[in-house]
Design a protein around this motif. Structure first.
Motif, mmCIF file in Angstrom:
data_model
loop_
_atom_site.group_PDB
_atom_site.id
_atom_site.type_symbol
_atom_site.label_atom_id
_atom_site.label_comp_id
_atom_site.label_asym_id
_atom_site.label_seq_id
_atom_site.Cartn_x
_atom_site.Cartn_y
_atom_site.Cartn_z
ATOM 1 N N THR A 164 -19.229 -65.368 78.464
ATOM 2 C CA THR A 164 -20.167 -66.463 78.313
ATOM 3 C C THR A 164 -18.573 -67.409 77.435
ATOM 4 O O THR A 164 -17.270 -66.999 77.481
ATOM 5 C CB THR A 164 -20.663 -66.750 76.798
ATOM 6 N N VAL A 165 -19.408 -68.666 78.381
ATOM 7 C CA VAL A 165 -17.863 -69.862 77.961
ATOM 8 C C VAL A 165 -18.085 -71.091 76.527
ATOM 9 O O VAL A 165 -19.823 -71.231 77.366
ATOM 10 C CB VAL A 165 -17.370 -70.748 79.079
ATOM 11 N N ALA B 5 -12.734 -65.489 83.957
ATOM 12 C CA ALA B 5 -14.189 -64.930 84.187
ATOM 13 C C ALA B 5 -14.070 -63.754 85.050
ATOM 14 O O ALA B 5 -14.791 -62.280 84.687
ATOM 15 C CB ALA B 5 -14.774 -65.569 84.117
ATOM 16 N N PHE C 102 -22.635 -71.495 79.983
ATOM 17 C CA PHE C 102 -21.994 -72.186 79.194
ATOM 18 C C PHE C 102 -22.626 -72.932 78.250
ATOM 19 O O PHE C 102 -23.590 -73.335 78.506
ATOM 20 C CB PHE C 102 -21.138 -74.010 80.391
ATOM 21 N N VAL D 290 -21.513 -67.621 85.375
ATOM 22 C CA VAL D 290 -20.966 -67.547 84.116
ATOM 23 C C VAL D 290 -21.744 -68.679 83.353
ATOM 24 O O VAL D 290 -21.800 -69.942 82.933
ATOM 25 C CB VAL D 290 -19.741 -67.967 83.929
ATOM 26 N N LEU E 217 -18.105 -72.449 86.836
ATOM 27 C CA LEU E 217 -18.749 -71.414 86.571
ATOM 28 C C LEU E 217 -20.585 -71.463 86.923
ATOM 29 O O LEU E 217 -20.398 -69.659 87.494
ATOM 30 C CB LEU E 217 -19.606 -71.953 84.827
ATOM 31 N N ALA F 106 -12.756 -70.268 85.363
ATOM 32 C CA ALA F 106 -13.570 -69.192 85.798
ATOM 33 C C ALA F 106 -12.942 -68.228 86.626
ATOM 34 O O ALA F 106 -13.263 -66.893 86.588
ATOM 35 C CB ALA F 106 -14.489 -70.286 87.472
#
Length: 335
Positions: free
Chosen positions: A123-124, A111, A154, A152, A147, A108
């Motif tokens: 993007t994860v 990001a 996932f 963000v 996230l 995190a």
């Protein structure tokens, strides 16, 4: 760094496969002797250039990781302005007593640091081969909540649409790879492994972490196809196809002994960030007390994929030689 930009490279990778002829002594990988001739497309891999790697001290996961990551990314000259960035952590299995996965807090923090550097989208995603229920692992490891807190997305790479990409190296007979669309379409890809020993590969760092780019629904469980053609060979072909732009190794708490799942925690207190996955892994391995040249796939990668020559790796943080914390090696098990 003298390599083809990733969007142009992946687009060109669909054209065909060529074998390089760069000379070096044959190298045994996982008990299989490779040709003395290079097994890569020379048009896709310029000779490895100088690399930049920052070794950063971190006492734990509770501090200001965002600033630490931001400073490290700046030190290696990371360029993510106006870019879509894909982060690939190591997410294998959940066990509350063992440091198996890249810590959610460092993912995190990365990001948010990338956004501060101008990334337009982060993007994860992951495609673990060990446990099929990725949502379970991600939730139990705290990644989903971490996230969500920084807005963000996932993605499950095991189920995402895929695209066929021609290999640019031929250490396996696969010839082509099926990569998730979000990986192929990203402007910048960052491998974010946990610093661990590995009972087959010796160490698992940013190159071995590339296994998780390939979906289990195509490559089997736990990535059986890749095991059959050779783990170290697969590491080379996958990394050469994905070409991660940067690497961030979570060594704040690593794993030694019977890794990558059943080993013991090591409080190494380090984060390693680099602009070359081979160089980053070479430095990270040395921090673990492992000679990079003794890791067959890493030594071979230094011939074409990245920099392994210590004199060609610029230190942008702590002097690595002063931060070594030897890891208990994994008991090597035949693959």
């Amino acid at each position: 760094h003298g390599h083809v930009p990733r969007r142009g490279f992946l687009k060109a990778a669909g054209i065909g496969l060529a074998l390089g002829t760069a000379g070096a002594a044959g190298l045994r990988l996982g008990g299989v002797a490779s040709s003395s001739r290079g097994r890569w497309d020379p048009a896709a891999f310029a000779p490895p250039d100088r690399a930049r790697v920052a070794v950063l001290r971190a006492d734990g996961y509770g501090g200001d990781l965002e600033t630490l990551l931001l400073e490290g990314l700046v030190e290696i000259g990371a360029d993510v302005a106006n870019a879509s960035v894909f982060l690939k952590p190591n997410l294998v299995e959940f066990d509350p007593t063992r440091p198996i996965n890249t810590d959610a807090r460092i993912v995190a923090a990365t990001a948010t640091a990338l956004r501060r550097l101008g990334a337009t989208r982060v993007t994860v995603g992951e495609a673990p081969g060990h446990r099929r229920d990725l949502q379970y692992v991600a939730e139990r490891a705290g990644l989903i909540d971490a996230l969500a807190a920084v807005d963000v997305p996932f993605v499950d790479l095991n189920t995402e649409p895929v695209r066929r990409v021609r290999a640019r190296s031929s250490y396996t007979p696969l010839g082509e790879l099926w990569l998730p669309s979000s990986v192929v379409d990203a402007d910048v890809v960052i491998s974010m492994p946990k610093m661990k020993t590995h009972h087959w590969a010796g160490v698992t760092l940013s190159m071995k972490n590339c296994f998780g780019f390939l979906p289990g629904r195509i490559y089997g469980w736990p990535k059986n196809v890749l095991h059959w053609v050779g783990i170290e060979h697969s590491i080379l072909d996958i990394t050469a196809a994905v070409r991660p732009d940067y690497a961030i190794v979570d060594g704040i708490v690593g794993m030694e002994g019977n890794g990558p799942i059943s080993g013991a925690a090591v409080e190494a207190g380090l984060v390693v960030i680099g602009d070359d996955v081979v160089a980053t892994d070479a430095i990270a391995a040395s921090l673990m007390g492992v000679d990079p040249a003794s890791i067959a796939y890493l030594a071979e990668a230094g011939r074409f994929l990245g920099q392994i020559d210590r004199d060609m790796i610029d230190d942008r943080g702590e002097e690595p030689e002063r931060a070594v914390r030897p890891f208990v090696p994994a008991p090597l098990v035949p693959a």
